[in-house]
Write an enzyme that holds these catalytic residues in place. Structure first.
Site, PDB file in Angstrom:
ATOM      1  N   LYS A   5       0.800  -1.232   0.000  1.00 28.30           N
ATOM      2  CA  LYS A   5       0.000   0.000   0.000  1.00 28.30           C
ATOM      3  C   LYS A   5       0.835   1.285   0.000  1.00 28.30           C
ATOM      4  CE  LYS A   5      -4.027  -0.144   2.148  1.00 28.30           C
ATOM      5  NZ  LYS A   5      -5.137  -0.377   3.110  1.00 28.30           N
TER       6      LYS A   5
ATOM      7  N   ASP B 151     -10.151   4.018   1.973  1.00 34.30           N
ATOM      8  CA  ASP B 151     -10.348   3.467   3.315  1.00 34.30           C
ATOM      9  C   ASP B 151     -11.075   4.463   4.225  1.00 34.30           C
ATOM     10  OD1 ASP B 151      -9.189   0.992   2.823  1.00 34.30           O
ATOM     11  OD2 ASP B 151      -7.178   1.678   3.339  1.00 34.30           O
TER      12      ASP B 151
END
Length: 278
Positions: A82, A119
């Protein structure tokens, strides 16, 4: 071959390309994303596919360069890629840059790879669905943990108007690092004093893995919880963690973490397959 090339035969040039997407990580077999996107594709009648890909860090850049040539329109990125993927893309959204991590890639028609982080969006949408009365201006938020998930949560809470983030992490230096990123609206507490944050919090968020199946328990004192407190846990295995059970007993509004996984998947699916799932 002769049949397909014959006059009046099968014209493969007229067939639309089937859009493909993936979730890339290592390991990846545990991911729920293929079930989520596969369900939406089937429910919406879209001819497409979403598959898990176990890709080693040293192969990631080559894989990203190859996927668009294979018909892929995008991908989700998960652990351990990520952060590293940010050096392998062409365009990074402001929120992904602020969070310092990426979870959604879009392979654009102009050949560029766009990176985003949904997110925080998933967290806020889940919170609003599970606690419709909550507003960012209700008061301070207590955040447990200072990893990548906490970055996304803090960014989304500040954007929602939360006046103060009280932050605590087992390793204080990581919490101090987030304060340096997000500024004066973040106050850091030592982990041994994390329970003190709850006395003043309108919202409590656990972003750690503590309380997850196979992980140590979350041992923060919870006696500061009040019926007006909203409590949410990013852990969703078990669905009702000890934190949520204790909060329920105190009369709090509780929100489990499974919806975060669902809501964060919506923007990517819409970009890749052209329809917004419910």
């Amino acid at each position: 071959a002769e049949l397909f090339d014959a006059p009046g035969g099968f014209d493969r040039m007229s067939l639309p390309k089937i859009p493909l997407a993936a979730v890339i990580g290592s390991p990846i077999a545990h991911s729920k994303s293929p079930q989520i996107h596969g369900h939406w594709l089937k429910k919406l009648g879209i001819q497409g596919a979403y598959i898990p890909m176990d890709v080693a860090p040293e192969d990631l850049q080559q894989v990203l360069q190859t996927l668009p040539k294979m018909g892929f329109v995008g991908a989700n990125i998960t652990i351990p890629h990520k952060e590293a993927v940010m050096d392998m893309v062409d365009v990074i959204t402001d929120r992904a840059a602020l969070i310092g991590a990426v979870n959604t890639l879009t392979f654009r028609a102009d050949g560029k790879i766009m990176a985003d982080n949904t997110d925080g969006y998933g967290f806020i949408e889940n919170l609003r669905a599970g606690a419709p009365s909550w507003k960012g201006t209700d008061g301070p938020a207590a955040v447990l943990g200072a990893g990548g998930a906490a970055r996304a949560v803090i960014a989304s809470l500040l954007d929602a108007g939360v006046p103060e983030i009280m932050l605590s992490n087992r390793t204080r230096v990581r919490a101090d690092r987030l304060k340096s990123v997000f500024g004066g609206r973040v106050t850091v507490y030592d982990w041994v004093k994390a329970g003190n944050m709850l006395d003043h919090a309108a919202l409590v968020v656990n972003t750690t893995s503590l309380g997850m199946i196979g992980k140590p328990a979350l041992r923060v004192p919870l006696d500061g919880l009040r019926p007006s407190t909203v409590v949410t846990d990013l852990v969703y295995a078990p669905l009702k963690t000890m934190l949520l059970e204790t909060a329920e007993e105190a009369g709090c509004i509780t929100v489990d973490g499974l919806g975060v996984l669902l809501h964060q998947a919506v923007p990517g699916f819409e970009r890749w397959f052209g329809t917004r799932p419910q």
